[in-house]
Design a protein around this motif. Structure first.
Motif, PDB file in Angstrom:
ATOM      1  N   ARG A 177      43.322 -72.445 -26.493  1.00 54.98           N
ATOM      2  CA  ARG A 177      41.986 -72.773 -25.971  1.00 54.98           C
ATOM      3  C   ARG A 177      41.707 -74.276 -26.012  1.00 54.98           C
ATOM      4  N   GLU A 178      42.735 -75.084 -26.229  1.00 50.34           N
ATOM      5  CA  GLU A 178      42.571 -76.532 -26.250  1.00 50.34           C
ATOM      6  C   GLU A 178      42.870 -77.073 -24.853  1.00 50.34           C
ATOM      7  N   LEU A 179      41.948 -77.826 -24.290  1.00 51.84           N
ATOM      8  CA  LEU A 179      42.095 -78.345 -22.927  1.00 51.84           C
ATOM      9  C   LEU A 179      42.081 -79.869 -22.933  1.00 51.84           C
ATOM     10  N   TYR A 180      43.021 -80.447 -22.210  1.00 57.99           N
ATOM     11  CA  TYR A 180      43.068 -81.902 -22.056  1.00 57.99           C
ATOM     12  C   TYR A 180      43.081 -82.243 -20.576  1.00 57.99           C
ATOM     13  N   LYS A 181      42.483 -83.366 -20.271  1.00 52.94           N
ATOM     14  CA  LYS A 181      42.512 -83.844 -18.886  1.00 52.94           C
ATOM     15  C   LYS A 181      42.994 -85.293 -18.874  1.00 52.94           C
ATOM     16  N   THR A 182      43.371 -85.760 -17.712  1.00 58.05           N
ATOM     17  CA  THR A 182      43.925 -87.105 -17.570  1.00 58.05           C
ATOM     18  C   THR A 182      42.982 -88.153 -18.171  1.00 58.05           C
TER      19      THR A 182
END
Length: 553
Positions: A177-182
């Motif tokens: 459930r960990e989300l990363y974006k640029t």
């Protein structure tokens, strides 16, 4: 005198080399060598590929010198690459066969194609040098935490810009459930660095137990200084974790130091791990104490260790069962990973029921085997006797010490026990012969009639059959099946046979059929022989290690 255009271009060559070296963080010499190779290729295309051409860039002024190399030989076969000794000595009187004569060549003007080729050579060489630099830098950082910026996300895998390299956090190494974006900042643990065709691959993780250990080392000065040691970490990433710590200084509480003032230290780690709950456990060299600590917050009433099987049985109050097991077995699973023991959880009611069942089974065994009434059977079971063999061969004093047993009663019980064992052995011997178990196998010291029947029923009928087994096949063991550590039953697991006795039986069988020599057998048993001792009289251990590998293969 004002510099000519050519001179300026030459100085510019050195400036370009310096700029590339700084930008790519590689040695300036590597860039200049790449340029020299590019010029050599271009010159060969101009003068002919059959020539051996060397290009040199002067490191001070950028002058380019071209020369053709020819080897000095007795008889010239290829005029492009060879020169005879007489001609060579006209140019250099000291020349001998095998030397190379350098003949200066006029400078060339790079055409468009030659220039493009030279550029490709330089770019490739610089790229290779940059990759090698990255590999050399990050291979020594395995086991460290690095910080970077998310460069892009591909199919759930996060590509991280580390400044002087590029790492990857695979989807299965991300906290659920960990989300990363640029553009996001990210911190991760370097667990592997590999050379690959597309360049060094730096593999990062946020789920590995070592990541949590390193985070605590960053937050807790006592861990960094070595006063507190992390003895183990078990994680269910993003959900819950357990970490075992111990202090070398008795005045410092390892758990309190890791928690910090008002939980400040542990909370910093929790925030980095997206709210993962962390149980900080005091480590203990005593396995039972360590397991009890690891099962916190559940309370434990009793523990029973089985060291041979690597299992520990934990008895908890009925109301503590769900807490000890945890949601979906999480608490006991993490405790098992942390301690290295397989943990079985029982309630006090279940343990009491099992004890009563075992007591009843032993009582029935004595009633049937010794032809006594139930009261005597219960007395024997209550005193800890578990088999007719124990009654038959125990010291008479142990039987007479039981309330109500005089010497005459004890002797009668032993006589009945021996009669029962004789009848049972006769039946087992008949069954052994019926199964076709060989007399040679039966003569192997340490194998009882019951063991022989159990082996025969499993198709083990000769010494050769037995010699091909391993200790684990006899007494049982643990194996990885489908990613789970699973107990595998042994052929003789129900008998009183430990792993060492099983190995010695197998060694004896192998000696009998010639698979091992007596010297190998002695070494495998840890008995030093004359040939194993060096001049100083110490066992070198090599033969023992080799033979031990044979018995457990």
């Amino acid at each position: 005198m004002a510099p000519t255009a050519v001179g300026a271009n030459r100085l510019e060559l050195l400036q370009i080399a310096d700029a590339v070296a700084r930008e790519k963080s590689i040695d300036r010499e590597i860039v200049l060598e790449a340029m020299e190779e590019a010029i050599q290729r271009a010159a060969r295309s101009r003068y002919g590929a059959e020539h051996t051409i060397k290009a040199t860039i002067d490191r001070r002024n950028g002058n380019i010198e071209l020369s053709r190399l020819r080897e000095v030989v007795e008889k010239v076969e290829n005029d492009a690459t060879e020169i005879d000794l007489v001609s060579a000595q006209r140019r250099n009187p000291a020349a001998i066969v095998g030397d190379f004569i350098a003949e200066p060549l006029p400078p060339i003007d790079f055409g468009r194609i030659a220039a493009q080729t030279a550029k490709q050579v330089i770019v490739q060489k610089v790229r290779d040098a940059e990759r090698e630099r990255q590999y050399d830098e990050y291979k020594d950082r395995i086991g460290e935490i690095v910080n970077g910026q998310v460069k892009r996300v591909e199919y759930g895998n996060v590509i991280v810009d580390l400044g002087r390299g590029e790492g990857i956090v695979r989807r299965d190494e991300m906290i659920p459930r960990e989300l990363y974006k640029t553009g996001d900042r990210i911190r991760a643990y370097v667990y592997d660095v590999r050379r690959e065709a597309r360049g060094p691959q730096i593999f990062l993780s946020r789920t590995r137990p070592e990541f949590m250990g390193k985070l605590f080392a960053m937050e807790v000065p006592e861990i960094y200084d070595g006063i507190i040691t992390i003895m183990g970490v078990a994680r269910d990433p993003g959900s819950r974790a357990k970490i075992a710590v111990v202090s070398r200084d008795s005045s410092i509480d390892p758990v309190g130091a890791c928690v910090g003032m008002r939980g400040s230290r542990v909370q910093a780690v929790v925030q980095e791990l997206q709210g993962e709950r962390i149980d900080i456990i005091p480590w203990s060299p005593d396995a039972a104490t360590f397991v009890v600590n690891a099962l916190a917050p559940a309370e434990v009433a009793k523990v029973v260790l089985d060291e041979d099987a690597g299992r520990i049985e934990v008895v908890v109050p009925d109301e503590q069962l769900s807490l000890a097991i945890g949601r979906r077995g999480q608490n006991v699973r993490l405790a098992s990973q942390l301690t290295g023991w397989e943990i079985d959880i029982l309630t006090e009611a279940e343990e009491s029921e099992r004890r009563q069942k075992e007591f009843a089974e032993r009582t029935d065994l004595f009633v049937e085997a010794l032809d006594v009434d139930e009261t005597i059977g219960q007395l024997l079971a209550a005193e800890g006797f578990t088999s007719a063999e124990e009654v038959a061969y125990v010291d008479l004093d142990e039987l007479t010490a039981i309330d109500g047993f005089d010497e005459e009663t004890a002797e009668a019980l032993q006589e009945r026990a021996r009669d029962y064992l004789a009848r049972r052995d006769a039946e087992l011997e008949a069954r052994r012969k019926e199964l076709g178990v060989s007399d040679d196998l039966a003569s192997l010291p340490g194998l009882t009639a019951g063991m022989l029947v159990a082996l025969g029923e499993d198709g083990i009928k000769t010494v050769e059959d037995f010699a091909g087994l391993t200790a684990d096949e006899l007494v049982g063991g643990w194996d990885e099946i489908g990613g789970q550590r699973t107990r595998v039953d042994g052929l003789l697991e129900s008998f009183d046979l430990d792993a060492t006795d099983a190995e010695n039986l197998i060694i004896e069988a192998r000696v009998r059929i010639g698979w091992m020599t007596e010297q190998d057998a002695a070494a495998a048993r840890g008995e030093p022989g004359d040939e194993d001792l060096g001049e100083d009289g110490e066992d070198d251990g090599d033969a023992a290690e080799d033979a031990a590998e044979d018995t457990t293969a």
